[in-house]
Write an enzyme that holds these catalytic residues in place. Structure first.
Site, mmCIF file in Angstrom:
data_model
loop_
_atom_site.group_PDB
_atom_site.id
_atom_site.type_symbol
_atom_site.label_atom_id
_atom_site.label_comp_id
_atom_site.label_asym_id
_atom_site.label_seq_id
_atom_site.Cartn_x
_atom_site.Cartn_y
_atom_site.Cartn_z
ATOM 1 N N GLY A 126 -2.634 15.630 -5.953
ATOM 2 C CA GLY A 126 -2.399 16.613 -4.891
ATOM 3 C C GLY A 126 -3.042 17.962 -5.153
ATOM 4 O O GLY A 126 -2.738 18.944 -4.473
ATOM 5 N N HIS A 160 6.231 7.006 -10.639
ATOM 6 C CA HIS A 160 5.314 8.024 -10.124
ATOM 7 C C HIS A 160 5.676 9.376 -10.750
ATOM 8 O O HIS A 160 6.843 9.676 -10.967
ATOM 9 C CB HIS A 160 5.413 8.096 -8.595
ATOM 10 C CG HIS A 160 4.326 8.900 -7.990
ATOM 11 N ND1 HIS A 160 4.365 10.277 -7.946
ATOM 12 C CD2 HIS A 160 3.135 8.538 -7.440
ATOM 13 C CE1 HIS A 160 3.254 10.727 -7.379
ATOM 14 N NE2 HIS A 160 2.489 9.688 -7.068
ATOM 15 N N GLU A 174 5.865 12.250 -9.613
ATOM 16 C CA GLU A 174 6.807 13.089 -8.853
ATOM 17 C C GLU A 174 8.248 12.649 -9.110
ATOM 18 O O GLU A 174 9.163 13.473 -9.142
ATOM 19 C CB GLU A 174 6.462 13.036 -7.351
ATOM 20 C CG GLU A 174 5.219 13.869 -7.057
ATOM 21 C CD GLU A 174 4.386 13.390 -5.882
ATOM 22 O OE1 GLU A 174 4.900 12.631 -5.025
ATOM 23 O OE2 GLU A 174 3.196 13.767 -5.817
ATOM 24 N N GLU A 224 -2.581 7.904 -13.414
ATOM 25 C CA GLU A 224 -2.599 9.081 -12.551
ATOM 26 C C GLU A 224 -2.372 10.347 -13.383
ATOM 27 O O GLU A 224 -1.222 10.704 -13.672
ATOM 28 C CB GLU A 224 -1.483 8.981 -11.511
ATOM 29 C CG GLU A 224 -1.617 7.803 -10.573
ATOM 30 C CD GLU A 224 -0.997 8.121 -9.224
ATOM 31 O OE1 GLU A 224 -1.728 8.034 -8.225
ATOM 32 O OE2 GLU A 224 0.185 8.477 -9.166
ATOM 33 N N GLY A 279 -2.837 9.438 -2.479
ATOM 34 C CA GLY A 279 -1.781 10.157 -1.775
ATOM 35 C C GLY A 279 -2.314 10.773 -0.499
ATOM 36 O O GLY A 279 -2.459 10.110 0.530
ATOM 37 N N GLY A 280 -2.643 12.071 -0.564
ATOM 38 C CA GLY A 280 -3.034 12.850 0.614
ATOM 39 C C GLY A 280 -4.013 12.152 1.556
ATOM 40 O O GLY A 280 -3.768 12.065 2.768
ATOM 41 N N ASN A 335 -0.152 6.072 -0.997
ATOM 42 C CA ASN A 335 1.214 6.537 -1.239
ATOM 43 C C ASN A 335 1.497 7.646 -0.236
ATOM 44 O O ASN A 335 1.001 8.758 -0.376
ATOM 45 C CB ASN A 335 1.341 7.052 -2.679
ATOM 46 C CG ASN A 335 2.682 7.717 -2.921
ATOM 47 O OD1 ASN A 335 3.642 7.489 -2.181
ATOM 48 N ND2 ASN A 335 2.761 8.531 -3.961
ATOM 49 N N TRP A 336 2.305 7.314 0.773
ATOM 50 C CA TRP A 336 2.575 8.298 1.830
ATOM 51 C C TRP A 336 3.587 9.363 1.414
ATOM 52 O O TRP A 336 3.842 10.286 2.176
ATOM 53 C CB TRP A 336 3.104 7.580 3.075
ATOM 54 C CG TRP A 336 2.059 6.930 3.902
ATOM 55 C CD1 TRP A 336 0.710 6.960 3.718
ATOM 56 C CD2 TRP A 336 2.296 6.151 5.081
ATOM 57 N NE1 TRP A 336 0.077 6.254 4.712
ATOM 58 C CE2 TRP A 336 1.026 5.740 5.559
ATOM 59 C CE3 TRP A 336 3.422 5.759 5.786
ATOM 60 C CZ2 TRP A 336 0.884 4.960 6.706
ATOM 61 C CZ3 TRP A 336 3.283 4.978 6.917
ATOM 62 C CH2 TRP A 336 2.031 4.583 7.373
ATOM 63 N N LYS A 337 4.199 9.179 0.259
ATOM 64 C CA LYS A 337 5.225 10.129 -0.208
ATOM 65 C C LYS A 337 6.244 10.348 0.915
ATOM 66 O O LYS A 337 6.568 9.411 1.626
ATOM 67 C CB LYS A 337 4.580 11.446 -0.653
ATOM 68 C CG LYS A 337 3.381 11.230 -1.571
ATOM 69 C CD LYS A 337 2.848 12.520 -2.119
ATOM 70 C CE LYS A 337 1.508 12.286 -2.770
ATOM 71 N NZ LYS A 337 1.385 12.900 -4.057
ATOM 72 N N SER A 391 -6.244 12.720 -6.313
ATOM 73 C CA SER A 391 -7.220 13.320 -5.397
ATOM 74 C C SER A 391 -8.399 12.393 -5.072
ATOM 75 O O SER A 391 -9.544 12.841 -4.962
ATOM 76 C CB SER A 391 -7.712 14.667 -5.937
ATOM 77 O OG SER A 391 -6.617 15.556 -6.057
HETATM 78 C C1 PEP Z 1 -0.357 10.070 -5.509
HETATM 79 O O1 PEP Z 1 0.508 10.481 -4.753
HETATM 80 O O2 PEP Z 1 -0.129 9.095 -6.248
HETATM 81 C C2 PEP Z 1 -1.662 10.728 -5.518
HETATM 82 C C3 PEP Z 1 -2.587 10.312 -6.331
HETATM 83 O O3 PEP Z 1 -1.823 11.789 -4.655
HETATM 84 P P1 PEP Z 1 -3.219 12.503 -4.247
HETATM 85 O O4 PEP Z 1 -4.194 11.414 -3.899
HETATM 86 O O5 PEP Z 1 -2.877 13.353 -3.067
HETATM 87 O O6 PEP Z 1 -3.683 13.279 -5.423
#
Ligand code: PEP
Length: 274
Positions: A195, A117, A119, A189, A256-257, A32-34, A235
Site C-alpha cells: 500500500g 496478512h 495487516e 509480502e 491489494g490496491g 486482496n480487496w481488504k 504495490s
Molecule cells: C496486499 O494487500 O496484500 C497488498 C500487497 O497490497 P498493495 O498491492 O496495495 O500493496
C-alpha cells in the site's frame, strides 16, 4: 544413421518437455480487496471481470473479499475466477463473537483463505503461533491457505529479512504435514511495500522468494520446495507485474490496491499467461 539421429533428437526434446512440465507451477493471481467494496460494487466488479479472466488451465485467479460477500459472489464467480476469504478463526465453533469459522467458509464452498496478512499481524496482533493455528484450522476444513510472510522496513534496513522470514516460515508450518503442503501457497509480502507504492525490485522479490523456497526445502525436501507456489505482494500493478512474474521463484502476485480496479485486475491476470 539418419533415422537414429532423428530418434535421439526426439528423445531429447521429449525429456526437455517432461522436465519443463515437472517444474511447472501454475501462476496464481490474487486480489486482496481488504475492507473495500459494498455488495453492489463487488457484484459489478465480478460482472465486469468474470468473462475476461484467462483460462484456469493457464492461470489461477482469486479475489479475496469481505466475509459477508462470500455467498453472493461465489454464486456468480464464473469458471475462471475464485472467491476467497480474507480470514478465519482457529477454532471450528464456540463463543467467539465476530469471528469466522472454517466450517462456515467450507459450507459456502470457499476454497482459498488468506492467513497471516501483515495487516492482521499488525492491527489484530496475530503472532506466528496464531498463524500456525489458523493454517491447521484451514487444512482441517479442507480450505487452502495463502500464507503471508514478510519483513518490516526496519528489519530490512537492519539486514534481518532472512531471519524474519525463517522465523515466520518455521512458526507457520510447525506440525504441518508434508502431504498438506500441496494445498498451500506462500505470499512474500514485504510490509514496507504494501500500500505504499514502493515495490521491491524484481531481483529483491526473487531473492526473498528463493530464500523461502530454500526454507521449505529444509523442512520438507526438494520436491515439495520445487512444487510450492510462492507469490510476491507489495504495490503490484499492471506496469510492474510482467517483470516480477518473469523471475524464477515468483509464481504469481497478491495484489491489494490495484486489484480493486476491474481493468487493472484483468490486465494483471492476463499478464500471467505465458
Ligand atoms: C496486499 O494487500 O496484500 C497488498 C500487497 O497490497 P498493495 O498491492 O496495495 O500493496
Amino acid at each position: 544413421m539418419m533415422r537414429q539421429l532423428v530418434i535421439v533428437v526426439m528423445i531429447v526434446i521429449a525429456n526437455k518437455n517432461l522436465k519443463r512440465r515437472e517444474n511447472y507451477r501454475k501462476p496464481v493471481i490474487a486480489g486482496n480487496w481488504k475492507m473495500f467494496k459494498t455488495r453492489d460494487e463487488a457484484l459489478f466488479f465480478i460482472l465486469q471481470v468474470s468473462e475476461a479472466m484467462p483460462s484456469s488451465k493457464d492461470v489461477e485467479t482469486i479475489v479475496f473479499a469481505q466475509a459477508p460477500l462470500m455467498r453472493c459472489l461465489i454464486k456468480r464467480q464464473g469458471l475462471n475466477l475464485k472467491i476467497g476469504a480474507q480470514n478465519l478463526f482457529y477454532e471450528d465453533e464456540g463463543a467467539f463473537t465476530g469471528e469466522i469459522s472454517g466450517p462456515l467458509l467450507k459450507s459456502y464452498k470457499v476454497e482459498y483463505v488468506l492467513i497471516g496478512h501483515s495487516e492482521r499481524r499488525a492491527y489484530f496482533y496475530e503472532t506466528d503461533e496464531i498463524v500456525n493455528k489458523k493454517i491447521q484450522a484451514a487444512l482441517r476444513n479442507t480450505l487452502r491457505p495463502i500464507v503471508c510472510v514478510g519483513e518490516r522496513l526496519e528489519e530490512r534496513e537492519n539486514n534481518l529479512t532472512e531471519k524474519v522470514l525463517e522465523r515466520q516460515i518455521k512458526g507457520a508450518f510447525e506440525g504441518v504435514k508434508a502431504i498438506d503442503m500441496k494445498n498451500i501457497i506462500i505470499a512474500y509480502e514485504p510490509v514496507w511495500a504494501i500500500g505504499t507504492g514502493k515495490t521491491a525490485t524484481a531481483e529483491m522479490a526473487d531473492d526473498a522468494c528463493g530464500f523461502i523456497r530454500n526454507e521449505i526445502e529444509k523442512l520438507y525436501g526438494k520436491l515439495i520446495a520445487e512444487e510450492i507456489r510462492i507469490q510476491y505482494g507489495g504495490s503490484v500493478k499492471p506496469e510492474n507485474i510482467e517483470e516480477l512474474l518473469s523471475k524464477e521463484n515468483i509464481d504469481g502476485a497478491l495484489i491489494g490496491g490495484a486489484s480493486l480496479d476491474p481493468d487493472k485486475f484483468i490486465a494483471m491476470a492476463n499478464a500471467a499467461v505465458k
